[in-house]
Enzyme design. Structure first.
Site, PDB file in Angstrom:
ATOM      1  N   ASP A  92      -7.510  -8.867   6.174  1.00 50.21           N
ATOM      2  CA  ASP A  92      -8.541  -8.669   7.185  1.00 50.21           C
ATOM      3  C   ASP A  92      -8.949  -7.211   7.322  1.00 50.21           C
ATOM      4  O   ASP A  92      -8.255  -6.300   6.890  1.00 50.21           O
ATOM      5  CB  ASP A  92      -8.022  -9.112   8.553  1.00 50.21           C
ATOM      6  N   VAL A 134      -9.609  -3.682   0.757  1.00 56.04           N
ATOM      7  CA  VAL A 134     -10.044  -5.022   0.369  1.00 56.04           C
ATOM      8  C   VAL A 134      -9.824  -6.031   1.490  1.00 56.04           C
ATOM      9  O   VAL A 134      -8.945  -5.857   2.341  1.00 56.04           O
ATOM     10  CB  VAL A 134      -9.313  -5.506  -0.912  1.00 56.04           C
ATOM     11  N   ASP A 136       0.865  -1.179   0.000  1.00 51.65           N
ATOM     12  CA  ASP A 136       0.000   0.000   0.000  1.00 51.65           C
ATOM     13  C   ASP A 136       0.903   1.231   0.000  1.00 51.65           C
ATOM     14  O   ASP A 136       1.425   1.617  -1.033  1.00 51.65           O
ATOM     15  CB  ASP A 136      -0.929  -0.083   1.212  1.00 51.65           C
ATOM     16  N   LYS A 191      -1.469  -1.579  -4.482  1.00 51.21           N
ATOM     17  CA  LYS A 191      -2.360  -0.449  -4.760  1.00 51.21           C
ATOM     18  C   LYS A 191      -1.560   0.590  -5.522  1.00 51.21           C
ATOM     19  O   LYS A 191      -0.716   1.279  -4.964  1.00 51.21           O
ATOM     20  CB  LYS A 191      -2.894   0.139  -3.454  1.00 51.21           C
TER      21      LYS A 191
HETATM   22  P1  IMP Z   1       1.692  -0.300   3.928  1.00 58.10           P
HETATM   23  O1  IMP Z   1       2.684  -0.386   5.051  1.00 58.10           O
HETATM   24  O2  IMP Z   1       0.946   1.014   3.908  1.00 58.10           O
HETATM   25  O3  IMP Z   1       2.252  -0.662   2.571  1.00 58.10           O
HETATM   26  O4  IMP Z   1       0.559  -1.327   4.287  1.00 58.10           O
HETATM   27  C1  IMP Z   1       0.738  -2.652   4.088  1.00 58.10           C
HETATM   28  C2  IMP Z   1      -0.020  -3.447   5.114  1.00 58.10           C
HETATM   29  O5  IMP Z   1      -1.247  -2.815   5.484  1.00 58.10           O
HETATM   30  C3  IMP Z   1      -0.381  -4.773   4.500  1.00 58.10           C
HETATM   31  O6  IMP Z   1       0.569  -5.752   4.810  1.00 58.10           O
HETATM   32  C4  IMP Z   1      -1.740  -5.055   5.092  1.00 58.10           C
HETATM   33  O7  IMP Z   1      -1.588  -5.787   6.282  1.00 58.10           O
HETATM   34  C5  IMP Z   1      -2.322  -3.709   5.416  1.00 58.10           C
HETATM   35  N1  IMP Z   1      -3.260  -3.251   4.359  1.00 58.10           N
HETATM   36  C6  IMP Z   1      -3.063  -2.258   3.453  1.00 58.10           C
HETATM   37  N2  IMP Z   1      -4.116  -2.124   2.641  1.00 58.10           N
HETATM   38  C7  IMP Z   1      -5.009  -3.065   3.027  1.00 58.10           C
HETATM   39  C8  IMP Z   1      -6.319  -3.459   2.537  1.00 58.10           C
HETATM   40  O8  IMP Z   1      -6.897  -2.901   1.573  1.00 58.10           O
HETATM   41  N3  IMP Z   1      -6.902  -4.480   3.209  1.00 58.10           N
HETATM   42  C9  IMP Z   1      -6.335  -5.136   4.258  1.00 58.10           C
HETATM   43  N4  IMP Z   1      -5.115  -4.821   4.733  1.00 58.10           N
HETATM   44  C10 IMP Z   1      -4.461  -3.788   4.122  1.00 58.10           C
END
Ligand code: IMP
Ligand code: MG
Length: 198
Positions: free
Chosen positions: A178, A172, A122, A150
């Site tokens: 989750d 999602v 993300d 994303k």
């Molecule tokens: P980041 O650190 O912002 O890249 O977020 C990554 C982590 O956030 C992932 O490993 C997921 O556990 C959680 N996450 C991000 N987007 C979603 C989503 O749409 N659904 C569920 N978990 C998400």
């Protein structure tokens, strides 16, 4: 939404029924997931064809559990699994919460070929932190694999070596992902109804 007849669990119950009212729509159904997971398995196998035997797969828990379980069963070589648990969202769907390391690896990865497997890229904060941590331990190589990315928010300077699907910027759930601990057992990947967390 898939038809009722297509979503009956092996136990006989409709597996989506208790969750259906919380879902906006199915984004990627189980058939597309299976096909793509097999493709990624072939990509990984080709990439490591010269280094077979030494691979350590690091699933980032808990979101990657279903993905990694399916993925490793497409890989026709010996490997080890060493899990790492991080927590990012703690209930909310908004970004900004710090990534916490809850459990460290059970193996020494020095001089090993390491593949980190996460559910979704993300903002990239989680993958960046995990990668930095493991790089310090001097693996022979370090690559990353995510089921979902994303594209709207994924940073330009950070990409995964293997990506299952590029998706829109919606929250999602399902196939391991989750919201507040729920929906991981949904066999498809679905968009959660925004009014549940807004
Ligand atoms: P980041 O650190 O912002 O890249 O977020 C990554 C982590 O956030 C992932 O490993 C997921 O556990 C959680 N996450 C991000 N987007 C979603 C989503 O749409 N659904 C569920 N978990 C998400
Ligand atoms: Mg996660």
């Amino acid at each position: 939404m898939r038809r009722e007849s297509e979503i009956v669990a092996p136990s006989g119950g409709d597996i989506i029924a208790p969750m259906r009212q919380d879902l906006d729509r199915i984004l990627i159904d189980r058939d597309r997931i299976r096909t793509r997971v097999e493709e990624i398995g072939r990509e990984i196998t080709a990439t490591y064809s010269d280094d077979l035997g030494g691979l350590v797969i690091v699933p980032v828990l808990a979101g990657s559990i279903i993905f990694v379980a399916d993925l490793i069963r497409t890989l026709p070589f010996k490997m080890k699994i060493s899990v790492m648990t991080v927590s990012r969202y703690r209930g909310a769907t908004t970004t900004g919460g710090a990534t916490q390391f809850l459990q460290d690896l059970s193996h020494d990865i020095r001089d090993r070929h390491v593949l980190i497997v996460d559910d979704i890229l993300d903002s990239g904060t989680t993958l960046r932190m995990v990668t930095a941590q493991l790089q310090e331990r001097l693996p022979a190589s370090l690559r990353t694999c995510v089921l979902l990315r994303k594209t709207a928010k994924a940073p330009k300077d950070l990409t995964a070596d293997f990506v299952g699907f590029d998706i829109e910027d919606s929250f999602v759930v399902g196939y391991g992902l989750d919201y507040d601990g729920h929906y991981r057992n949904l066999p498809d990947i679905a968009v959660l109804r925004p009014e549940l967390y807004e």
